[in-house]
Design an enzyme around this catalytic site. Sequence first.
Site, PDB file in Angstrom:
ATOM      1  N   THR A  16     -20.215  -1.615   1.571  1.00  0.00           N
ATOM      2  CA  THR A  16     -20.964  -0.400   1.888  1.00  0.00           C
ATOM      3  C   THR A  16     -20.134   0.836   1.558  1.00  0.00           C
ATOM      4  OG1 THR A  16     -22.102  -1.533   3.689  1.00  0.00           O
ATOM      5  CG2 THR A  16     -22.131   0.885   3.715  1.00  0.00           C
TER       6      THR A  16
ATOM      7  N   ALA B 147      -3.682   1.171  -0.430  1.00  0.00           N
ATOM      8  CA  ALA B 147      -2.950   0.874  -1.659  1.00  0.00           C
ATOM      9  C   ALA B 147      -2.655  -0.615  -1.794  1.00  0.00           C
ATOM     10  CB  ALA B 147      -1.647   1.675  -1.691  1.00  0.00           C
ATOM     11  N   THR B 148      -2.494  -1.304  -0.663  1.00  0.00           N
ATOM     12  CA  THR B 148      -2.245  -2.743  -0.721  1.00  0.00           C
ATOM     13  C   THR B 148      -3.409  -3.460  -1.381  1.00  0.00           C
ATOM     14  OG1 THR B 148      -0.720  -2.848   1.156  1.00  0.00           O
ATOM     15  CG2 THR B 148      -2.003  -4.827   0.693  1.00  0.00           C
TER      16      THR B 148
ATOM     17  N   CYS C 149       6.137  -2.312   5.367  1.00  0.00           N
ATOM     18  CA  CYS C 149       5.438  -3.583   5.176  1.00  0.00           C
ATOM     19  C   CYS C 149       6.374  -4.755   4.925  1.00  0.00           C
ATOM     20  CB  CYS C 149       4.448  -3.461   4.008  1.00  0.00           C
ATOM     21  SG  CYS C 149       3.202  -2.189   4.252  1.00  0.00           S
TER      22      CYS C 149
END
Length: 374
Positions: free
Chosen positions: A237, A72-73, A323
């Site tokens: 990739t 999500a960051t 975070c």
Amino acid sequence: MKKPVYFDYCANTPVDPSVLETYVKTASQCVGNANSVHAMGRASKAVMDDVLAKMAALLHVRPDEIILTSGATEANNLALKGIAAATRHVGKHIVSTSLEHSSISASLSMLQMEGYEIDLCPLTSDGTIDLEELADLVRDDTCLVSISLVDSEAGVIQPVKKIAEIVHSHPKTLLHMDATQAMGKIPVDFAIADTVSFAPHKFFGLNGCGVLIKHEHVPLVPQNSGGASTTLYRSGTPDPAMAAACLCALEKMYASLSNWQSHCEKLNAYLRRELTKIEGLKINSPDHAVPQILNISLHGYKGFEMQKALDEKGYCVSVKSACTSDYLPSHAVMALTKDRKRALESFRISLSPLTTMEECQGLAEAIREIHEGK
């Protein structure tokens, strides 16, 4: 030594065995690079295309509106920086709130250094955005409004339909919605916002995966250089195994969401009732917050001190979002209470369908014992 009891499900959830099994099975089958044009590459691409089609049907979006990221960051960084870069012709004004995850606030700080004007919308006493203030803040040169549907520290649910009406009354202004803490807790409507981010590790999926929904009309400048992949907007990739695991986590979550919600409501009600019996303890999460998040403050104890004391008793809680720094006051609690000391004393309990009533009873007793010096 007994196994620690986990109350930090907002930071991470244990991977569901079926999700892990899906990942391993798909990874063993998809040997070729899905960007390659040979037979094994085409086989991997077919798996990826099938997964994206099923994921799109589940989320009620188009397959080409799904951008898979590392978390999500990254999804939040891509949305904010990518939209800002693509809409300079609209203006360099962005509106957000003080409740956002650090991946949003740090992105806004970086954009501010590049000349963007950032306004944080004031909140009402229950933590929701002041809609009148928002209407005053959004201007013709506002390129973006960014809000979290559910904030990670206090669990406040924002009135996103009303927010979207205000934002979209300005045709050139886009709305980004961070739904990371909402997914697995409440229903999420992906049609409300122009971009929406989330990560499956919040609802028993794997770490290292994130999703950004970017609707077709949204201009976005890629933040990675190096060619196309499953999308023009995020090169690299393709990982069919991670995509399949994400789909598996989503399918299981949608099948169980109602039961998860009712289970956590019972646990939350118990904790609110028992913890408020402790002298000097205050509940920071408003009544309308998601039941999975309960932010509290205990007078005389810094949040990180309570975290350490509870850890010694075998209970894992968090001070704030995983975070952010433990030694700074909670921005969310500061916004809700206007009390710096209370914000420094705050810590977060987060629940899940795996949490038991016995675990909640043990946690409440442990907090009581710490307060009484036992």
